[in-house]
Write a protein that holds these residues in place. Structure first.
Motif, PDB file in Angstrom:
ATOM      1  N   ALA A   1       2.122   4.633  12.304  1.00 22.18           N
ATOM      2  CA  ALA A   1       1.621   4.834  11.040  1.00 22.18           C
ATOM      3  C   ALA A   1       1.943   6.106  10.437  1.00 22.18           C
ATOM      4  CB  ALA A   1       0.033   4.684  11.123  1.00 22.18           C
TER       5      ALA A   1
ATOM      6  N   PRO B   1       0.768   1.799   7.919  1.00 24.27           N
ATOM      7  CA  PRO B   1       1.431   1.200   9.029  1.00 24.27           C
ATOM      8  C   PRO B   1       2.824   1.200   9.083  1.00 24.27           C
ATOM      9  CG  PRO B   1      -0.719   0.051   8.823  1.00 24.27           C
ATOM     10  CD  PRO B   1      -0.279   0.786   7.264  1.00 24.27           C
TER      11      PRO B   1
ATOM     12  N   SER C   1       1.212  -5.021  10.312  1.00 23.95           N
ATOM     13  CA  SER C   1      -0.230  -4.839  10.927  1.00 23.95           C
ATOM     14  C   SER C   1      -1.428  -5.651  10.193  1.00 23.95           C
ATOM     15  CB  SER C   1      -0.650  -3.380  10.595  1.00 23.95           C
ATOM     16  OG  SER C   1      -1.810  -3.025  11.376  1.00 23.95           O
TER      17      SER C   1
ATOM     18  N   LEU D   1      -4.561  -6.040   9.741  1.00 23.10           N
ATOM     19  CA  LEU D   1      -5.719  -5.504   9.934  1.00 23.10           C
ATOM     20  C   LEU D   1      -6.681  -6.049   9.123  1.00 23.10           C
ATOM     21  CD1 LEU D   1      -4.894  -1.685   9.842  1.00 23.10           C
ATOM     22  CD2 LEU D   1      -5.471  -2.865  11.768  1.00 23.10           C
TER      23      LEU D   1
ATOM     24  N   VAL E   1      -4.873   3.319  14.064  1.00 22.39           N
ATOM     25  CA  VAL E   1      -4.086   1.943  13.900  1.00 22.39           C
ATOM     26  C   VAL E   1      -4.180   1.127  15.032  1.00 22.39           C
ATOM     27  CG1 VAL E   1      -2.272   0.646  13.081  1.00 22.39           C
ATOM     28  CG2 VAL E   1      -2.997   2.616  11.667  1.00 22.39           C
TER      29      VAL E   1
ATOM     30  N   ARG F   1      -6.335  -2.021  15.609  1.00 20.02           N
ATOM     31  CA  ARG F   1      -5.826  -3.456  16.144  1.00 20.02           C
ATOM     32  C   ARG F   1      -6.424  -3.954  17.293  1.00 20.02           C
ATOM     33  NH1 ARG F   1       0.124  -1.416  15.854  1.00 20.02           N
ATOM     34  NH2 ARG F   1       0.836  -1.748  13.765  1.00 20.02           N
TER      35      ARG F   1
END
Length: 256
Positions: free
Chosen positions: A3, A79, A83, A85, A135, A139
């Protein structure tokens, strides 16, 4: 690298100094270091309190309304690969029962803030490295179930009801009964979860609404007292001064 950091800054807000709807071209994480209030992310409303954090995806409109003095750390990041998220408000506190335990995000975020402030050699690369760690951590929380959103806890119905009906007389005994608790137990659990008793929470909503009306309208003190749910003008003036340090009239003059 996973990221890239786009922005990182602290900000403090007083009740009534709300953040209007806006959006970013990157992901945003807002960590609530202090305070309480509400935030709308997309089409959902959430409560926040100290040690919660909000995750907002790129392009999602969001705002922030402060029921108490609030200090936040805002972080924007991108990112470098897909991703998924989650979006919403989450707790950074360790679960009391030990299930789903995780290391808190706060030390990592404070380390990033220190890098940004000191600007030591290669600090930009270090910030991207720490953002990548963030990040990956987010995750991992998603894949292991993470921590539940505060908006989905067992007091959500009561909080929604209080937010919508703070200007009316609220029967806390009925709310406690619907949740399956005695009133004393409910008060204790509510304060443990939100940081305020039910009565203090409602008073905070009334005072916040009164601030807005005093700043943005020319309505009389009597009208504002009635609209916010106070029993009388004298009760309104007394509680407003106790909570803010200002009489309603003085507050209006300073903030007009």
């Amino acid at each position: 690298m996973e990221a890239r950091l786009d922005f990182l800054f602290p900000v403090a807000h007083e009740p009534g100094n709300d953040v209007t709807l806006h959006r970013h071209g990157c992901h945003e994480l807002v960590y609530y270091l202090k305070g309480s209030g509400r935030t709308r992310i997309g089409d959902r409303d959430y409560e926040y309190r100290e040690d919660d954090y909000a995750l907002i995806r790129p392009g999602t409109f969001h705002d922030e309304r402060h029921a108490a003095p609030t200090e936040v750390l805002c972080l924007g990041f991108a990112p470098l690969r897909e991703s998924a998220l989650p979006e919403g408000v989450f707790s950074d506190r360790r679960p009391k029962d030990g299930e789903g335990a995780h290391d808190p995000l706060l030390p990592l975020l404070l380390g990033m803030a220190k890098e940004m402030k000191n600007k030591d050699e290669d600090y930009a690369g270090m910030l991207d490295l720490l953002t990548s760690q963030l990040v990956l951590t987010l995750r991992r929380r998603r894949l292991t179930g993470g921590s539940p959103t505060y908006a989905e806890d067992k007091f959500r119905y009561a909080i929604n009801y209080m937010n919508e009906n703070f200007h009316r007389r609220i029967d806390f005994g009925s709310l406690a009964a619907m949740a399956g608790y005695s009133l004393d137990r409910y008060r204790h659990l509510f304060k443990a979860e939100t940081g305020a008793s039910p009565g203090r929470y409602v008073l905070g909503r009334r005072i916040a609404h009164a601030r807005t009306l005093l700043r943005e309208t020319k309505r009389s003190i009597s009208e504002i007292a009635a609209d916010c749910g106070f029993a009388s003008d004298s009760q309104f003036c007394s509680l407003f001064k106790r909570e803010t340090g200002w009489s309603p009239g003085a507050y209006r003059k300073v903030n007009a």
